[in-house]
Design an enzyme around this catalytic site. Structure first.
Site, short mmCIF file in Angstrom:
data_model
loop_
_atom_site.label_atom_id
_atom_site.label_comp_id
_atom_site.label_asym_id
_atom_site.label_seq_id
_atom_site.Cartn_x
_atom_site.Cartn_y
_atom_site.Cartn_z
N LYS A 42 0.57 -1.18 -0.11
CA LYS A 42 0.08 -0.03 0.04
C LYS A 42 0.87 1.15 -0.20
O LYS A 42 0.44 2.27 -0.47
CB LYS A 42 -1.08 -0.05 1.02
CG LYS A 42 -0.51 0.03 2.53
CD LYS A 42 -1.70 0.15 3.67
CE LYS A 42 -1.05 0.35 4.91
NZ LYS A 42 -1.91 0.78 5.67
N GLY A 86 2.15 -7.67 8.12
CA GLY A 86 2.86 -7.07 9.38
C GLY A 86 1.99 -6.57 10.57
O GLY A 86 0.95 -7.25 10.95
N GLY A 110 10.71 -3.37 26.81
CA GLY A 110 11.23 -4.38 25.88
C GLY A 110 12.25 -3.79 24.80
O GLY A 110 12.68 -2.88 25.18
N ILE A 133 12.26 -2.89 21.53
CA ILE A 133 12.34 -1.45 20.86
C ILE A 133 12.21 -0.20 21.72
O ILE A 133 13.18 0.60 21.54
CB ILE A 133 10.95 -1.50 20.21
CG1 ILE A 133 10.63 -2.58 19.00
CG2 ILE A 133 10.71 -0.30 19.38
CD1 ILE A 133 9.66 -2.83 18.16
N GLU A 138 16.10 -0.02 22.73
CA GLU A 138 17.02 0.17 21.68
C GLU A 138 16.86 1.87 21.43
O GLU A 138 17.75 2.52 21.35
CB GLU A 138 16.80 -0.35 20.42
CG GLU A 138 17.08 -1.78 20.47
CD GLU A 138 16.76 -2.84 19.04
OE1 GLU A 138 16.60 -1.95 18.23
OE2 GLU A 138 17.25 -3.83 19.06
N GLU A 143 8.00 0.00 33.54
CA GLU A 143 7.60 -1.21 33.23
C GLU A 143 6.82 -1.84 34.08
O GLU A 143 7.15 -1.71 35.38
CB GLU A 143 8.87 -2.00 32.90
CG GLU A 143 8.81 -3.46 32.74
CD GLU A 143 7.70 -3.87 31.72
OE1 GLU A 143 8.23 -3.63 30.60
OE2 GLU A 143 6.90 -4.63 32.02
N GLY A 181 4.40 -3.04 22.89
CA GLY A 181 4.18 -4.27 21.77
C GLY A 181 3.52 -3.73 20.49
O GLY A 181 3.35 -2.61 20.24
N MET A 183 8.18 -11.65 16.63
CA MET A 183 7.86 -10.40 15.91
C MET A 183 9.66 -9.90 15.37
O MET A 183 9.89 -8.80 15.79
CB MET A 183 7.10 -9.45 16.34
CG MET A 183 5.72 -9.94 16.28
SD MET A 183 4.75 -8.28 16.85
CE MET A 183 3.16 -9.00 16.40
N HIS A 221 42.49 -16.30 18.30
CA HIS A 221 42.82 -15.41 19.62
C HIS A 221 43.35 -14.15 19.09
O HIS A 221 44.32 -14.19 18.24
CB HIS A 221 43.84 -16.01 20.46
CG HIS A 221 44.13 -15.41 21.68
ND1 HIS A 221 43.60 -15.02 22.51
CD2 HIS A 221 45.67 -14.67 21.70
CE1 HIS A 221 44.17 -14.44 23.57
NE2 HIS A 221 45.41 -14.06 22.94
C1 LIG Z 1 11.51 0.23 15.72
C2 LIG Z 1 11.61 -1.00 15.51
C3 LIG Z 1 12.86 -1.93 15.13
C4 LIG Z 1 12.95 -3.11 14.96
N1 LIG Z 1 14.20 -3.69 14.87
C5 LIG Z 1 14.09 -5.07 14.56
C6 LIG Z 1 15.44 -5.63 14.46
O1 LIG Z 1 16.47 -5.14 14.67
N2 LIG Z 1 15.24 -7.01 14.07
C7 LIG Z 1 14.39 -7.69 13.61
O2 LIG Z 1 14.55 -8.76 13.42
N3 LIG Z 1 13.07 -7.08 13.85
C8 LIG Z 1 13.18 -5.74 14.10
N4 LIG Z 1 11.88 -5.10 14.25
C9 LIG Z 1 10.52 -5.89 13.70
C10 LIG Z 1 10.55 -6.03 12.25
O3 LIG Z 1 10.47 -4.67 11.73
C11 LIG Z 1 9.13 -6.76 12.09
O4 LIG Z 1 9.45 -8.15 12.56
C12 LIG Z 1 9.18 -7.17 10.32
O5 LIG Z 1 9.09 -5.98 9.75
C13 LIG Z 1 7.96 -8.13 10.09
O6 LIG Z 1 7.71 -7.98 8.71
P1 LIG Z 1 6.47 -8.32 8.03
O7 LIG Z 1 6.99 -8.76 6.70
O8 LIG Z 1 5.78 -9.44 8.95
O9 LIG Z 1 5.88 -7.20 8.32
P2 LIG Z 1 5.86 -5.73 7.91
O10 LIG Z 1 7.42 -5.08 7.78
O11 LIG Z 1 5.12 -4.85 8.93
O12 LIG Z 1 5.19 -5.39 6.50
C14 LIG Z 1 4.05 -5.49 6.03
C15 LIG Z 1 3.66 -4.65 5.04
O13 LIG Z 1 2.48 -4.90 4.45
C16 LIG Z 1 1.85 -3.60 3.97
N5 LIG Z 1 0.24 -3.77 4.07
C17 LIG Z 1 -0.28 -4.03 5.23
N6 LIG Z 1 -1.79 -4.13 4.67
C18 LIG Z 1 -1.72 -3.95 3.30
C19 LIG Z 1 -2.68 -4.25 2.57
N7 LIG Z 1 -4.09 -4.51 2.88
N8 LIG Z 1 -2.68 -3.91 1.11
C20 LIG Z 1 -1.13 -3.94 0.98
N9 LIG Z 1 -0.14 -3.51 1.64
C21 LIG Z 1 -0.46 -3.85 2.83
C22 LIG Z 1 2.47 -2.46 5.10
O14 LIG Z 1 2.16 -1.36 4.63
C23 LIG Z 1 3.84 -2.97 5.08
O15 LIG Z 1 4.39 -2.42 4.13
C24 LIG Z 1 11.76 -3.91 14.53
C25 LIG Z 1 10.58 -3.16 14.68
C26 LIG Z 1 10.32 -1.69 14.84
C27 LIG Z 1 9.19 -1.24 15.04
#
Ligand SMILES: Cc1cc2nc3c(=O)[nH]c(=O)nc-3n(C[C@H](O)[C@H](O)[C@H](O)COP(=O)(O)OP(=O)(O)OC[C@H]3O[C@@H](n4cnc5c(N)ncnc54)[C@H](O)[C@@H]3O)c2cc1C
Length: 467
Positions: free
Chosen positions: A34, A145, A183, A185, A188, A204, A272, A319, A445
């Site tokens: 999107k 996501g 947690g 996020i 960090e 917390e 969360g 996640m 080492h």
């Molecule tokens: C601040 C922060 C730091 C993070 N750091 C880490 C890290 O260091 N390491 C790590 O492993 N994880 C980290 N994460 C978590 C990680 O970002 C998520 O676990 C990961 O992005 C999940 O991937 P996903 O593909 O499931 O969903 P997402 O990355 O959330 O992608 C989902 C996509 O679907 C799109 N979408 C939703 N609904 C629709 C629809 N109906 N039509 C079209 N498009 C749609 C959204 O716009 C989005 O672009 C972090 C998260 C945050 C918020």
């Protein structure tokens, strides 16, 4: 109506990696996203921008706090915060552009707009001008996501009451940042601003930070972060937030039932993330959610409609971007009748604070709960020559192994470069190594990785060389 072998909804790490794997396996694939950029939460408002700011702030912290002990005089070091944000934005756009390139290289059809199910075999896409188009596919993967969870009594205003997304783009370094939630996020993003000089207060509800990881990690990290201007209020429940004269006043109740008021520039709510399924019209395709709103899937990531799969944050579990990626690959390979592999016990978790925290496998608490006996091998970085040379002696590596088989059941570490070091533990566990196997492997080492070998020696034979 255009027809595809596979339509993927969402171009985060779950969706875009699935798209590439599907193209590699010869499927005619379309990815619907999107937003106008690919990469989802991870690339745009998650992993990548947070790590860009963590790296910049760590350099500043090193220059101001650690250079002197190494005999380096820098004069007056100051922060150019707009430049720090600009560099972060450039890192995002370069990384996002990389995914564009990969889509073109793999001939993936990219569709921009919001997708919703019309029925089990077709979706409707609404673009930004409101125009809708329908597409058909033999299979679907939902990878939509998650979004930050809001507290009902303190809704995000983007200015004073903020989410992780807002915290990546603050107008200036706050004097006082209040964080709700201890947690990953929150810690960090708190580290970014703590290193840049903000006072950071973490509130917390539970009695520990990093509650889902091995408890020793949270306790030790809490001690390290206190040195970085962090103040912790555990067993404290946030009740309200009021904005007054460009400040936010947060009221919380401590374990004695007393109200405490915190005043800061922003309150960052990190309690969360919730699954994002809005507007997907899942009911049109017969897809069911669980009681917490995550899409229900079976062991092969199939939803209640078997040719529609779901992966990543939207199905819950850890996640994490790499978990979403692996699930994306799994779903595609299952569709193509390959033999996919995914071991949830071997998914590492990393916290990019400093010291870093990293973990794989079972925690002591989980083993106790399951009644599994274990032995512990632990090696402190204080005893590592490499850590002393680097002035990075906080932390330890802990190996949990089975007392009879010696199989490694979990590895938990806190210290310098643990985010990279955990890979060795993941590999060891994936191949069912024993602690003795690791103890007998030569480690260069002086490296931080020697701590893993020494902890394994402690676990297998209660003897390390350097303690
Ligand atoms: C601040 C922060 C730091 C993070 N750091 C880490 C890290 O260091 N390491 C790590 O492993 N994880 C980290 N994460 C978590 C990680 O970002 C998520 O676990 C990961 O992005 C999940 O991937 P996903 O593909 O499931 O969903 P997402 O990355 O959330 O992608 C989902 C996509 O679907 C799109 N979408 C939703 N609904 C629709 C629809 N109906 N039509 C079209 N498009 C749609 C959204 O716009 C989005 O672009 C972090 C998260 C945050 C918020």
């Amino acid at each position: 109506m255009s027809e595809f072998d596979l339509i993927i909804i969402g171009a985060g790490p779950g969706g875009y990696v699935a798209g590439i794997r599907a193209a590699q396996l010869g499927l005619k694939v379309a990815v619907i996203e999107k937003y106008s950029t690919l990469g989802g939460t991870c690339l745009n408002v998650g992993c990548i921008p947070s790590k860009a700011l963590l790296d910049s702030s760590e350099l500043y912290h090193l220059a101001t706090e650690k250079f002197a002990v190494h005999g380096i005089k820098t004069g007056k070091v100051s922060i150019d915060f707009p430049q720090m944000l600009k560099r972060k934005d450039e890192v995002i756009s370069n990384t996002v552009a990389g995914i564009d390139y990969l889509f073109k290289k793999n001939n993936i059809t990219r569709l921009v707009g919001h997708a919703s199910f019309v029925d089990k075999n077709s979706v409707s896409l609404k673009d930004e001008k409101g125009k809708t188009t329908q597409y058909k596919a033999k299979n679907f993967i939902i990878a939509t996501g998650s979004k930050p969870t809001e507290l009902p009594f303190m809704k995000f205003d983007g200015k004073h009451i903020i989410s992780s997304t807002h915290a990546l783009n603050l107008p200036k370094v706050p004097k006082h940042l209040i964080i709700v939630g201890g947690g990953v996020i929150g810690l960090e993003l708190g580290s970014v601003y703590g290193r840049l000089g903000s006072k950071v207060t973490v509130i917390e509800f539970l009695d520990k930070i990093l509650p889902t990881m091995d408890h020793e990690l949270g306790k030790t990290l809490q001690r390290s972060l206190k040195k970085l201007n962090f103040e912790f209020h555990l067993q404290t429940k946030v009740k309200s937030a009021v904005v007054k004269s460009n400040q936010v006043e947060v009221t919380a109740e401590n374990k004695k039932g007393e109200n405490i008021v915190f005043t800061g520039d922003h309150v960052l709510v990190c309690v969360g993330r919730r699954p994002y399924t809005e507007g997907l019209n899942l009911e049109n395709a017969g897809i069911k959610l669980d009681t917490r709103g995550f899409i229900q899937v079976n062991n092969h990531l199939q939803t209640t409609t078997s040719h529609i799969y779901a992966v990543g944050d939207v199905i819950g579990g850890m996640m994490l971007a790499h978990k979403a990626e692996e699930e994306g690959v799994y779903a595609v390979e299952h569709i193509c009748e390959e033999i996919p592999h995914l071991n949830y016990n071997c998914i590492p978790g990393v916290v990019y604070t400093w010291p870093e925290v990293a973990s794989v496998g079972q925690t002591e608490e989980q083993l106790k709960e399951k009644g599994i006996t274990y032995k512990i091998g632990k090696f402190p970085f204080k005893a590592s020559g490499r850590a002393r040379a680097a002035e990075e002696t906080d932390g330890f590596v802990k190996v949990l192994a089975h007392p009879e088989t010696d199989e490694i059941l979990g590895v938990h570490m806190l210290g310098p470069r643990c985010s990279d070091m955990i890979a060795e533990a993941v590999l060891a566990m994936e191949y069912k190594a024993s602690a003795e196997d690791i103890a007998s492997v030569v480690h260069a080492h002086p490296t931080f990785t020697e701590a893993f070998k020494e902890a394994s020696l402690m676990a297998t034979a209660d003897r390390a060389i350097h303690i």
